[in-house]
Design a protein around this motif. Sequence first.
Motif, mmCIF file in Angstrom:
data_model
loop_
_atom_site.group_PDB
_atom_site.id
_atom_site.type_symbol
_atom_site.label_atom_id
_atom_site.label_comp_id
_atom_site.label_asym_id
_atom_site.label_seq_id
_atom_site.Cartn_x
_atom_site.Cartn_y
_atom_site.Cartn_z
ATOM 1 N N ALA A 1 0.866 -1.067 -0.146
ATOM 2 C CA ALA A 1 -0.125 -0.140 -0.022
ATOM 3 C C ALA A 1 0.806 1.461 0.058
ATOM 4 O O ALA A 1 0.472 2.230 -0.569
ATOM 5 N N TRP A 2 1.872 1.326 0.442
ATOM 6 C CA TRP A 2 2.909 2.612 0.713
ATOM 7 C C TRP A 2 3.420 2.793 -0.624
ATOM 8 O O TRP A 2 3.874 4.146 -0.882
ATOM 9 N N ARG A 3 3.515 1.985 -1.695
ATOM 10 C CA ARG A 3 3.934 2.236 -2.952
ATOM 11 C C ARG A 3 3.032 3.116 -3.635
ATOM 12 O O ARG A 3 3.363 3.814 -4.595
ATOM 13 N N SER A 4 1.690 3.017 -3.305
ATOM 14 C CA SER A 4 0.702 4.139 -3.865
ATOM 15 C C SER A 4 0.982 5.326 -3.928
ATOM 16 O O SER A 4 0.369 6.258 -4.631
ATOM 17 N N TRP A 5 1.652 6.046 -2.678
ATOM 18 C CA TRP A 5 1.658 7.209 -2.377
ATOM 19 C C TRP A 5 2.992 7.707 -3.317
ATOM 20 O O TRP A 5 2.951 9.095 -3.273
ATOM 21 N N LEU A 6 3.932 6.635 -3.924
ATOM 22 C CA LEU A 6 4.970 7.529 -4.634
ATOM 23 C C LEU A 6 4.425 7.877 -6.145
ATOM 24 O O LEU A 6 5.296 8.755 -6.587
ATOM 25 N N ARG A 7 3.343 7.860 -6.473
ATOM 26 C CA ARG A 7 2.693 8.471 -7.487
ATOM 27 C C ARG A 7 2.726 9.981 -7.455
ATOM 28 O O ARG A 7 2.860 10.798 -8.390
ATOM 29 N N TRP A 8 2.318 10.341 -6.284
ATOM 30 C CA TRP A 8 2.225 11.891 -5.965
ATOM 31 C C TRP A 8 3.763 12.673 -6.093
ATOM 32 O O TRP A 8 3.791 13.473 -6.841
ATOM 33 N N PRO A 9 4.661 12.319 -5.752
ATOM 34 C CA PRO A 9 5.955 12.883 -5.695
ATOM 35 C C PRO A 9 6.243 12.758 -7.251
ATOM 36 O O PRO A 9 7.274 13.518 -7.865
ATOM 37 N N LEU A 10 6.190 11.390 -7.800
ATOM 38 C CA LEU A 10 6.552 11.376 -9.132
ATOM 39 C C LEU A 10 5.849 12.366 -9.894
ATOM 40 O O LEU A 10 6.433 12.932 -10.809
ATOM 41 N N LEU A 11 4.431 12.561 -9.709
ATOM 42 C CA LEU A 11 3.865 13.463 -10.668
ATOM 43 C C LEU A 11 4.232 14.959 -10.690
ATOM 44 O O LEU A 11 4.500 15.472 -11.305
ATOM 45 N N VAL A 12 4.465 15.363 -9.290
ATOM 46 C CA VAL A 12 4.999 16.620 -8.940
ATOM 47 C C VAL A 12 6.386 16.916 -9.548
ATOM 48 O O VAL A 12 6.555 17.851 -10.106
ATOM 49 N N GLY A 13 7.069 15.921 -9.269
ATOM 50 C CA GLY A 13 8.556 15.829 -9.892
ATOM 51 C C GLY A 13 8.568 15.748 -11.277
ATOM 52 O O GLY A 13 9.512 16.677 -12.012
ATOM 53 N N THR A 14 7.595 15.324 -11.908
ATOM 54 C CA THR A 14 7.815 15.044 -13.582
ATOM 55 C C THR A 14 7.242 16.670 -13.842
ATOM 56 O O THR A 14 8.001 17.277 -14.951
#
Length: 90
Positions: free
Chosen positions: A58-71
């Motif tokens: 479940a904790w990996r689903s939170w990684l999409r937000w830093p990836l989106l903002v970083g992109t």
Amino acid sequence: MVTASQRQFLLAQAGWTAAASALLWVVGSLTAELVFVASFLGFALVTALTAPLHDRPAWRSWLRWPLLVGTLVFLVVVGLRTLEKFAGLY
């Protein structure tokens, strides 16, 4: 409580960022912009390389937000650099 996979991910990301910052310092190109780009590319790479094949914690689903903002920030940095180099607008 931090799991082993979270610890592995955090250590890999911290190691990548430290190595990239040290390399940029050695070559004399240590700027906040380049540290961000190197760290973000490392974050995307570490995220892809440490992704489990079958079971997704479940904790990996939170990684999409830093990836989106970083992109988005990465695209802004690249866009500004492109305008600076080719159009002389910035």
